[in-house]
Design an enzyme around this catalytic site. Structure first.
Site, short mmCIF file in Angstrom:
data_model
loop_
_atom_site.label_atom_id
_atom_site.label_comp_id
_atom_site.label_asym_id
_atom_site.label_seq_id
_atom_site.Cartn_x
_atom_site.Cartn_y
_atom_site.Cartn_z
N ASP A 45 41.83 58.21 47.46
CA ASP A 45 41.32 56.83 47.55
C ASP A 45 40.77 56.43 46.19
O ASP A 45 40.29 57.30 45.44
CB ASP A 45 40.23 56.76 48.62
CG ASP A 45 40.01 55.34 49.15
OD1 ASP A 45 39.69 54.45 48.33
OD2 ASP A 45 40.16 55.12 50.36
N SER A 172 52.08 46.34 59.15
CA SER A 172 51.18 45.35 59.78
C SER A 172 51.99 44.46 60.71
O SER A 172 53.20 44.29 60.53
CB SER A 172 50.55 44.48 58.69
OG SER A 172 49.96 43.31 59.27
N TYR A 185 51.46 39.58 51.08
CA TYR A 185 51.09 40.65 52.02
C TYR A 185 52.19 40.81 53.07
O TYR A 185 52.63 41.93 53.35
CB TYR A 185 49.75 40.29 52.68
CG TYR A 185 49.18 41.35 53.61
CD1 TYR A 185 48.38 42.38 53.11
CD2 TYR A 185 49.40 41.30 54.98
CE1 TYR A 185 47.83 43.34 53.97
CE2 TYR A 185 48.87 42.25 55.84
CZ TYR A 185 48.08 43.27 55.33
OH TYR A 185 47.54 44.20 56.18
N LYS A 189 54.50 44.17 53.59
CA LYS A 189 54.47 44.91 54.85
C LYS A 189 55.85 44.94 55.52
O LYS A 189 56.21 45.90 56.19
CB LYS A 189 53.42 44.31 55.79
CG LYS A 189 51.98 44.52 55.31
CD LYS A 189 51.63 45.99 55.15
CE LYS A 189 50.14 46.25 55.06
NZ LYS A 189 49.81 47.66 54.84
P1 NDP Z 1 39.82 49.12 54.49
O1 NDP Z 1 39.54 48.14 53.41
O2 NDP Z 1 38.73 49.45 55.45
O3 NDP Z 1 40.32 50.51 53.84
C1 NDP Z 1 41.30 50.53 52.85
C2 NDP Z 1 41.00 51.68 51.90
O4 NDP Z 1 42.04 51.69 50.90
C3 NDP Z 1 39.67 51.48 51.16
O5 NDP Z 1 38.98 52.70 51.02
C4 NDP Z 1 40.14 50.95 49.81
O6 NDP Z 1 39.20 51.16 48.77
C5 NDP Z 1 41.41 51.76 49.62
N1 NDP Z 1 42.25 51.23 48.57
C6 NDP Z 1 42.43 49.93 48.19
N2 NDP Z 1 43.27 49.86 47.14
C7 NDP Z 1 43.64 51.13 46.86
C8 NDP Z 1 44.47 51.72 45.87
N3 NDP Z 1 45.10 50.99 44.94
N4 NDP Z 1 44.62 53.07 45.87
C9 NDP Z 1 43.97 53.83 46.78
N5 NDP Z 1 43.15 53.35 47.71
C10 NDP Z 1 42.98 52.01 47.75
O7 NDP Z 1 41.10 48.56 55.25
P2 NDP Z 1 41.78 49.00 56.64
O8 NDP Z 1 41.36 50.35 57.01
O9 NDP Z 1 41.62 47.91 57.59
O10 NDP Z 1 43.33 49.01 56.21
C11 NDP Z 1 44.10 50.20 56.14
C12 NDP Z 1 45.57 49.81 56.16
O11 NDP Z 1 45.85 49.14 57.41
C13 NDP Z 1 45.97 48.82 55.07
O12 NDP Z 1 47.25 49.18 54.58
C14 NDP Z 1 46.03 47.50 55.78
O13 NDP Z 1 46.91 46.59 55.16
C15 NDP Z 1 46.54 47.95 57.13
N6 NDP Z 1 46.28 46.98 58.20
C16 NDP Z 1 44.99 46.66 58.53
C17 NDP Z 1 44.75 45.72 59.51
C18 NDP Z 1 43.37 45.28 59.91
O14 NDP Z 1 43.26 44.30 60.66
N7 NDP Z 1 42.30 45.96 59.50
C19 NDP Z 1 45.87 45.07 60.22
C20 NDP Z 1 47.17 45.52 59.80
C21 NDP Z 1 47.35 46.44 58.83
P3 NDP Z 1 38.17 49.94 48.44
O15 NDP Z 1 37.33 49.77 49.67
O16 NDP Z 1 37.43 50.43 47.25
O17 NDP Z 1 39.05 48.73 48.19
#
Ligand code: NDP
Length: 277
Positions: A45, A172, A185, A189
């Site tokens: 991460d 997604s 986005y 996806k």
């Molecule tokens: P969160 O923001 O809670 O978690 C995402 C994590 O990814 C964070 O720790 C973030 O770090 C990290 N991150 C961001 N950019 C990078 C990068 N370049 N390299 C490595 N890590 C990175 O989001 P969610 O848990 O909700 O999302 C997880 C996945 O699920 C995503 O792909 C999202 O698109 C997908 N998703 C989520 C939905 C929702 O409603 N929550 C719906 C559909 C899909 P930091 O916090 O520092 O940015």
């Protein structure tokens, strides 16, 4: 505890599970659930400290990894193998949300009302595409699509020689039902779905399964920038009438990674609570 729950608790015993973006939200929940069910956890991460804290609490390990950089993703896979000797499950989960534009969202809602009155001519242009910068477009595709490609490639390099493994790509509902408010986005996806199907065909004969999960709107920090109007409008389009929970996605991911899903590859698992937006 029921017999089913007891069995589930050992479901991932000995598996090495790599999770990108595992420091927060869905990824963090995946880490907790897989660890509870016996897996060794490896988190990559950009949020290095949070990743370290969580993985250490689960007896796993972590490494700073920006999924937009292929070297970082390769190093994550290498880190997993040097710690635990193999990779059984690689979850491409890291992601970012499109920055919500309150004014534009209100315009979209007003336009929808006009459409219901059959007055399309009176709708206001959203200007999403015309206002989007190169950087916004590039970064969204880099994190989601390139990050997933780098993860699939790194995982496959270890999984194909061992003739086993499960790659799980977090897409997604917007990859299935694109929204005008986030074309970058939605496109990223949707492309992850195509990548998943394509990869699965090449890797199935080699014992490696590749699947995607399409969550609907899930209550994680990703949704924090949304205001109340946005949340109400979204929930009104969800059949069950609420946002999803991280557990509801984690259970699906756990199933896909388990032996129970041995005949599932190239599949797209939608978990949306009946979203109809
Ligand atoms: P969160 O923001 O809670 O978690 C995402 C994590 O990814 C964070 O720790 C973030 O770090 C990290 N991150 C961001 N950019 C990078 C990068 N370049 N390299 C490595 N890590 C990175 O989001 P969610 O848990 O909700 O999302 C997880 C996945 O699920 C995503 O792909 C999202 O698109 C997908 N998703 C989520 C939905 C929702 O409603 N929550 C719906 C559909 C899909 P930091 O916090 O520092 O940015």
């Amino acid at each position: 505890m029921t017999a089913n729950e007891k069995n589930a608790n050992g479901e991932h015993t000995g598996q090495v599970v790599v999770i990108t973006g595992g420091a927060s939200g869905l990824g963090a929940r995946f880490a907790e659930l897989f660890a509870k069910r016996g897996a060794h956890i490896v988190i990559g991460d950009i949020a290095e400290e949070a990743a370290h804290k969580l993985s250490a609490s689960l007896g796993g390990t972590s490494i700073k990894c920006d999924v937009t950089k292929s070297n970082d993703v390769d190093a994550l896979a290498q880190h997993a193998v040097s710690h635990f000797g193999k990779i059984d499950v690689f979850i491409n989960n890291a992601g970012i949300a499109p920055i919500p534009n309150e004014e534009r969202f209100a315009t979209a809602v007003a336009n929808q009302m006009l459409r219901l009155e059959s007055n399309v001519a009176a709708t206001t242009p959203l200007n999403v595409i015309t206002d989007m910068t190169d950087d916004e477009w590039d970064h969204m595709l880099k994190v989601h699509l390139y990050g997933t490609f780098y993860g699939c490639r790194a995982a496959a390099r270890y999984m194909t020689p061992q003739r086993s493994g499960s790659i799980i790509n977090i897409s997604s509902v917007l990859g299935l039902r694109p929204t005008a408010l986030a074309p970058h986005y939605s496109t990223a996806k949707a492309a992850i779905i195509a990548l998943t199907k394509s990869q699965s065909q090449e890797l199935a004969p080699l014992g490696v399964r590749v699947n995607a999960v399409c969550p609907g709107y899930i209550d994680t920090p990703l949704l924090a920038p949304m205001n109340e109007l946005m949340k109400v409008a979204i929930v009104s389009q969800i059949g069950v009438g609420r946002l999803g929970t991280d557990d509801e996605i984690a259970e699906m991911v756990s199933f896909i990674a388990s032996r129970k899903a041995s005949y599932c590859t190239g599949e797209i698992f939608s978990v949306t609570g009946g979203y109809s937006g």
